[in-house]
Design an enzyme around this catalytic site. Structure first.
Site, mmCIF file in Angstrom:
data_model
loop_
_atom_site.group_PDB
_atom_site.id
_atom_site.type_symbol
_atom_site.label_atom_id
_atom_site.label_comp_id
_atom_site.label_asym_id
_atom_site.label_seq_id
_atom_site.Cartn_x
_atom_site.Cartn_y
_atom_site.Cartn_z
ATOM 1 N N LYS A 1 -49.605 25.855 -21.484
ATOM 2 C CA LYS A 1 -50.786 26.716 -21.647
ATOM 3 C C LYS A 1 -51.829 25.907 -22.409
ATOM 4 C CE LYS A 1 -52.113 31.303 -23.392
ATOM 5 N NZ LYS A 1 -51.630 32.540 -24.062
ATOM 6 N N SER B 1 -52.606 36.845 -21.495
ATOM 7 C CA SER B 1 -53.503 35.733 -21.336
ATOM 8 C C SER B 1 -52.870 34.486 -20.715
ATOM 9 C CB SER B 1 -54.096 35.356 -22.689
ATOM 10 O OG SER B 1 -53.066 34.904 -23.558
ATOM 11 N N SER C 1 -48.901 38.490 -24.119
ATOM 12 C CA SER C 1 -49.404 37.460 -23.211
ATOM 13 C C SER C 1 -48.374 36.557 -22.548
ATOM 14 C CB SER C 1 -50.422 36.588 -23.935
ATOM 15 O OG SER C 1 -51.644 37.244 -23.956
HETATM 16 N N1 GLN Z 1 -53.943 41.350 -24.084
HETATM 17 C C1 GLN Z 1 -53.851 41.298 -25.502
HETATM 18 C C2 GLN Z 1 -55.172 40.914 -26.100
HETATM 19 O O1 GLN Z 1 -56.111 40.813 -25.364
HETATM 20 C C3 GLN Z 1 -52.770 40.339 -25.923
HETATM 21 C C4 GLN Z 1 -53.174 38.935 -25.719
HETATM 22 C C5 GLN Z 1 -52.127 37.965 -26.192
HETATM 23 O O2 GLN Z 1 -50.959 38.286 -26.326
HETATM 24 N N2 GLN Z 1 -52.578 36.764 -26.489
HETATM 25 O O3 GLN Z 1 -55.313 40.735 -27.257
#
Ligand code: GLN
Length: 489
Positions: free
Chosen positions: A80, A155, A179
C-alpha cells in the site's frame, strides 16, 4: 506444473526452493500481468520493474546459496502506498506527496525486504487512507476486478484489487477503521488487522495514530498467517509497538473447531445489512456449526456509538498528524505566495483533497478550547465503553462473527456525495479498531455476483486463533479460490 498465478505462498515458497521457478521468472510473470491489467484497474500508483528485478536477482542468489532462508524469500508482493520504501515514490494517494521519494523503509518494508520478498510496486489508496471506496485518491479510483463499474472498497482498495486480479500474490494494507477488512470483503479476499501494537507503525504514514495498524491482504487465511509472520515484531522506533515473544501465526492452522464458541452480536444482525449479505453470512455460520462450533448470542450495547466516536477521534488525530504537511520540509509547495502564512495556506489548500480537508476541519473543531470536553473527551469515554463491551462478550465466546460490510461493492459515485452514507460502510469494522482488537475478513459467498465478507473478531492477541478458525472454513469451502473471470491467467 504449478499454477503460479493462483498459487498460495507456501506453494510458491516450495517451488522456489525446489528451483521449479526462479524469483526473477516469478517476478516477471507478475510484472507482465500488472502491465497488462493495471491500465484497466488502476491498482498501482507506481510499478518498479528494475527495482523488482534487482531484488529478485538478490533473492535468487540467497535461494541458491544453500543456507536456510525465510519461507517468503523470492516471493513478490505489493505495498500500500502508505508505507515508506527507500527510493520509491510514496504518495499516500495525495497530491501533497505526489513527488515524494521516501528516504527510508517502514519497519514492515524493512522486515519483508530482509526476508527476501520482492516489491513489485506501490498500490493506490484513498488519500491519506480516508475513505471506503478509493474514490478520494488523487490518482483516480481503483476498479473492482469483479465488476469494473464498482468500487473495490477502501482505503486499501489498490492492494485489494491487485491481489484479487492476481497482479500480486499478496499485499500489505493498513486499517484505521476497516481499511483492510472492508476492501478484502468487497474484493473476495482474506485480510487481517492485527491487535494494535503488533505491527510497527514506523514509516507508515500516520492517519489516526491510536487506531492505525498494518496487516496482510491475501487470498487465503494461510497466506495472511505467513505474511503476518513476516510483518509483525517489536520496533523501538514506534512507542506503541509491543515487546512480546515471537509468535508463529500458522500455529493453529488445521486445528479442529470442536468446542469453539462463536459469539454473534445482536447489534451486528439488525437492520442495515443487505438481505444477500445476511444470507451468505448465515450460510457460513451454518457451515461453522457443521464443523463443530457452537454459536451464542452476545451483545455489544455501545457499538451503535462507534461510528460517531470514530469520526471525532480519527479526525482529531488526523488534524494533528497532517499539520506536518506545511510545504516547508517535504511535500507539495505552492508556486506563488505572499509570505510564510500564505505559503502554508496555499500549499495545504492545493495539496489536500476535499475529504482530507473535511477531516482536518472536524478534527481542529473537536480539539478546540470549549469543545474538547464535549466532543473529544466524550468520544474517548465511549471508546472505553466499547472496549469493555467486547471484554464482556469474550467471557461467553472465543471469537465473534458477523458481516464485514453492510453491502457488497457498490457502483462509483453511489455514496461519494453523502459522507455519512460512506462512513456507514465501516459500521461493523470500526468498533474493533476503537477497542484495539484483531479482526479479519474472509470471503463467504456472493450477492448479486459480488463477493461477501465474513468478519471474525478475536480477543487481544487472538490472531493465531482467528487464522486457525478462518483456515478451517477455507479447508471446507472454496469461496477464497474463486477468481474474477476477466483477469484469469
Ligand atoms: N473508511 C474509514 C475512514 O474513512 C476507515 C479508513 C481506514 O481504515 N483507513 O476513515
Amino acid at each position: 506444473m504449478t499454477d503460479f498465478v493462483n498459487a498460495g505462498l507456501r506453494e510458491l515458497g516450495a517451488a522456489l526452493a525446489q528451483k521449479q521457478i526462479s524469483s526473477v521468472e516469478l517476478t516477471t510473470l507478475f510484472l507482465d500481468r500488472i502491465e497488462k491489467f493495471n491500465p484497466t484497474l488502476n491498482a498501482f500508483v507506481s510499478v518498479g520493474r528494475d527495482q523488482a528485478l534487482a531484488a529478485a536477482q538478490a533473492a535468487d542468489r540467497k535461494l541458491g546459496a544453500g543456507g536456510t532462508v525465510s519461507p517468503l524469500c523470492g516471493i513478490p508482493l505489493a505495498h500500500k502506498d502508505i508505507f515508506c520504501a527507500e527510493g520509491w515514490r510514496t504518495t499516500c494517494g495525495s497530491k501533497m506527496l505526489a513527488d515524494f521519494v521516501a528516504p527510508y523503509d517502514a519497519h514492515v518494508v524493512e522486515l519483508l525486504n530482509a526476508a527476501g520478498m520482492v516489491t513489485l510496486g506501490k498500490c493506490n489508496m484513498d488519500e491519506f487512507a480516508m475513505g471506503s471506496s478509493n474514490e478520494t485518491s488523487f490518482f483516480g479510483p481503483v476498479k473492482n476486478p469483479w465488476d469494473t463499474a464498482c468500487v473495490p472498497g477502501g482505503s486499501s482498495g489498490g492492494s485489494a484489487a491487485a491481489v484479487a486480479a492476481r497482479l500480486a500474490p499478496v499485499a500489505t494494507g493498513t486499517d484505521t477503521g476497516g481499511s483492510i477488512r472492508q476492501p478484502a470483503a468487497l474484493c473476495g479476499l482474506s485480510g487481517l488487522k492485527p491487535t494494535y501494537g503488533v505491527v510497527s507503525r514506523y514509516g507508515m504514514i500516520a492517519f489516526a495514530s491510536s487506531l492505525d495498524q498494518g496487516g496482510p491482504m491475501a487470498r487465503s487465511a494461510e497466506d495472511c498467517a505467513l505474511l503476518l509472520n513476516g510483518m509483525a515484531g517489536f520496533d523501538p522506533r514506534d512507542s506503541t509497538s509491543l515487546e512480546r515473544p515471537t509468535e508463529d501465526y500458522c500455529r493453529d492452522l488445521g486445528k479442529p473447531l470442536d468446542g469453539l464458541r462463536i459469539g454473534l452480536p445482536r447489534e451486528f444482525f439488525g437492520a442495515g445489512m443487505d438481505a444477500g449479505v445476511r444470507a451468505a453470512v448465515e450460510t457460513a455460520l451454518a457451515e461453522y456449526r457443521k464443523l463443530g462450533a457452537t454459536t451464542v448470542e452476545v451483545s455489544l450495547p455501545n457499538s451503535g456509538l462507534s461510528v460517531p466516536a470514530y469520526y471525532v477521534i480519527a479526525p482529531a488525530e488526523a488534524s494533528s498528524n497532517l499539520s506536518r504537511f506545511d510545504g516547508v520540509r517535504y511535500g507539495h509547495r505552492a508556486a506563488d505566495y505572499a509570505d510564510l502564512n500564505d505559503m502554508y495556506a496555499k500549499s495545504r489548500a492545493e495539496g489536500f483533497g476535499a475529504e482530507v480537508k473535511r477531516r482536518i476541519l472536524i478534527g481542529t473543531y473537536v480539539l478546540s478550547h470549549g469543545y474538547y470536553d464535549a466532543y473529544y473527551l466524550k468520544a474517548q469515554k465511549i471508546r472505553r465503553l466499547i472496549a469493555a463491551d467486547f471484554q464482556e462478550a469474550f467471557k461467553s465466546c472465543d471469537v465473534i462473527m458477523g458481516p464485514t460490510a453492510p453491502s457488497v461493492a457498490f457502483p462509483f459515485g453511489a455514496k461519494s456525495a453523502d459522507p455519512v452514507q460512506m462512513y456507514l460502510s465501516d459500521i461493523y469494522t470500526i468498533a474493533v479498531n476503537l477497542a484495539g482488537l484483531p479482526g479479519m475478513s474472509i470471503p463467504c459467498g456472493f450477492d448479486k455476483d459480488l463477493p461477501v465478507g465474513l468478519q471474525i473478531v478475536g480477543p487481544w492477541f487472538g490472531e493465531a486463533k482467528m487464522l486457525g478458525v478462518a483456515h478451517r472454513f477455507q479447508q471446507a469451502t472454496d469461496w477464497h479460490r474463486r477468481a474474477p473471470a476477466a483477469f484469469a491467467a
